[in-house]
Every structure is written in structure tokens, then in C-alpha cells.
Design a protein around this motif. Sequence first.
Motif, PDB file in Angstrom:
ATOM      1  N   ASP A 141      54.031  18.348  46.666  1.00 17.56           N
ATOM      2  CA  ASP A 141      53.891  19.622  46.244  1.00 17.56           C
ATOM      3  C   ASP A 141      53.528  20.314  47.624  1.00 17.56           C
ATOM      4  O   ASP A 141      52.493  20.237  48.184  1.00 17.56           O
ATOM      5  N   VAL A 149      52.364  13.338  46.656  1.00 16.21           N
ATOM      6  CA  VAL A 149      51.039  13.706  45.854  1.00 16.21           C
ATOM      7  C   VAL A 149      50.788  12.986  44.453  1.00 16.21           C
ATOM      8  O   VAL A 149      49.677  12.927  44.161  1.00 16.21           O
ATOM      9  N   THR A 150      51.905  12.270  44.074  1.00 18.97           N
ATOM     10  CA  THR A 150      51.778  11.669  42.835  1.00 18.97           C
ATOM     11  C   THR A 150      53.004  10.649  42.454  1.00 18.97           C
ATOM     12  O   THR A 150      54.011  10.586  43.375  1.00 18.97           O
ATOM     13  N   LYS A 155      51.908  13.912  34.832  1.00 18.01           N
ATOM     14  CA  LYS A 155      50.148  13.798  34.974  1.00 18.01           C
ATOM     15  C   LYS A 155      49.877  14.821  35.985  1.00 18.01           C
ATOM     16  O   LYS A 155      48.926  15.287  35.801  1.00 18.01           O
ATOM     17  N   TYR A 156      50.461  14.791  37.091  1.00 19.30           N
ATOM     18  CA  TYR A 156      50.156  15.826  38.263  1.00 19.30           C
ATOM     19  C   TYR A 156      50.192  17.249  37.571  1.00 19.30           C
ATOM     20  O   TYR A 156      49.052  17.906  38.231  1.00 19.30           O
TER      21      TYR A 156
END
Length: 307
Positions: A141, A149-150, A155-156
Motif C-alpha cells: 500500500d 503490508v499484508t 483482510k487488509y
Amino acid sequence: MSLKKYSLSNQRNTKLSEHFSVWEFASVNGDRVYCDSVVVETKLIDMLELLFERLNCSKIRVNSGYRCPEHDKAVGGNGTGQHTKGTAADIVCYDNDGKVISSKIVCCVAQDLNFPGIANINNLFRAVHLDMRSTGIYKGDESKGTNNVTDDFYKYFNIKKGSIPIYQNQNQFGIEYSAHCQTVGWQGFVSNGQTAGTTGQSRRLEALKVKLVNCPGAYLEAKTHIQSIGWTQTQKVTENTVLGTTGQSKRLEAVVFYLKNLSGYKLQYRVHVQSIGWTNWIDDAKIAGTTGQSKRIEAIQMRIVKS
């Protein structure tokens, strides 16, 4: 993967695929042309076409494709990133009403398609970075930096798959397939429009394995045209069926598939043929490939769609 190099001045309008042309990937920023060369990874174009189809886009705008090192540095890059290798594109996707598709949704769907590099670009949630890096996975991101970041964009971004319009009421039926390629051997299974085989490497596709997913009662039949053998007999396809040959150095030249007992749906497929490229999508019971021309099939894509 295979890189191709074009000249912006001489090949500006050359089509890379159904929806993309050379000029869209040029190393240009505003009115400034940084270099005439346009380097593009063919697999990136194939994947962008899959994304176009999966999102049912009216268009995908490429904000940035290939960048020469000078261009990359001028826009904040380090001069050696994925854009400089011709493996990346920053894009904005549009739906059929001409509205921008949220980058949150694009990131999720790109994840489903197994893009190795994916990132939301800023907090406007319009543009997405996608790349075909050869090693590692990037799920970022960039409104918050350039690190991962994920491991799951659903989910993020707190998105449920069923909330995405393209997945609502989507049929559960699927198809998986694996290719046996010259000097490579068996590849892993891919599914639902993804590419099995290779393009740009001059490798013959020698055999296929195909299986239906979540299609109770349905089955496939198939026949293949093989170098120096010709057409095989039509046979019922099971998970263990090998369509073609292995260990004989023989190319597949054409294939025909038949989808049985799946009312309201049809199988479509297309192949990448030596010196021709991708054929058009065709419905089952039709021939994909060539006969009598000594041309190898190099790759295949398959999907199940509503009739």
C-alpha cells in the motif's frame, strides 16, 4: 517469461494484445519522451488481459509502463525497479459505466489472479501497481510506504469476496489444467483463463492434463493432433489422462475439447501457436491450433462460461 522491445517512433500503434498498444507502455511523462525504446514483458500483457476480463472492464488506462532508468529516477524510483525491466504497469480500471473501479477491489482480484507484485498507489484508491517480478511477492500500500503490508488484500481492505459485484452469483464451476513443455516438463496446474505453457520461448507444448472443478456429473472428452501421429481418438478425460505424449519430443499441433452434461455453460479455450500467437477464443467442439503446417502449440488458456 519473455521480454519484447519496440520502437515508439516506428511501432507506436502496434497492438500488444486486444486491449493494449505499444504507446501506452512508453517511457513518457507528460510531453517528455525519455527514450524511444519500449520494453514489455509478454506475460504482463497476458495477465492484464485476464484482469480486464475478470473485472469486466470497459477500459484499463496505463498511467506508467516501461521506464528507462532516467525516467524512473525522475519520478522517485531507484532506476532499477520493475518498471525499468518492462515487467510493471501502473493502471486504473474502469467499469462499463465509465466509473473507476476501486483499487481495493482491483488489488483483491489481482491477488486472485496471482500477480506476484500488487500495490495500491495512493489514498485516492484509484490506481494500482502490478508487476511480474521473477522472485518474491509484493503486496503493498504505497500510500503508507513501499514495504509489504499484508498477505491477503481481502483482510487488509476488509472486503468480503461476495461483496465484489463480479463474484456475486458467479458460477462455481471451474477448470484446471497443466502443460508438459519442452525441456521444462510438467508445470503446476493453473485455472480459469490462466496460461499453461510458455510464450516467447520457442518451446513446444507436448502434453496436457485437464480436470473439471465443482462440476458434479459433468465430464470432458478430447482429442489431440500430434506431430507425426495426427489425430488421436476422442477419449473421455479423467484426472490421470495425458493428452499428447511425453518423452518423445513431439509437439501438440491442435486440440479439440467437448464439455458434457453441464447445462447452461460451455467450455472455451484458445492456444498460442508458433509464429501466429494467440488464437481467438472458441467454444468446445472446435479445433484450436493448426494441422498440416508443422506449427507447435506453445500455450493454452481455458475457461467455463455461461452459454
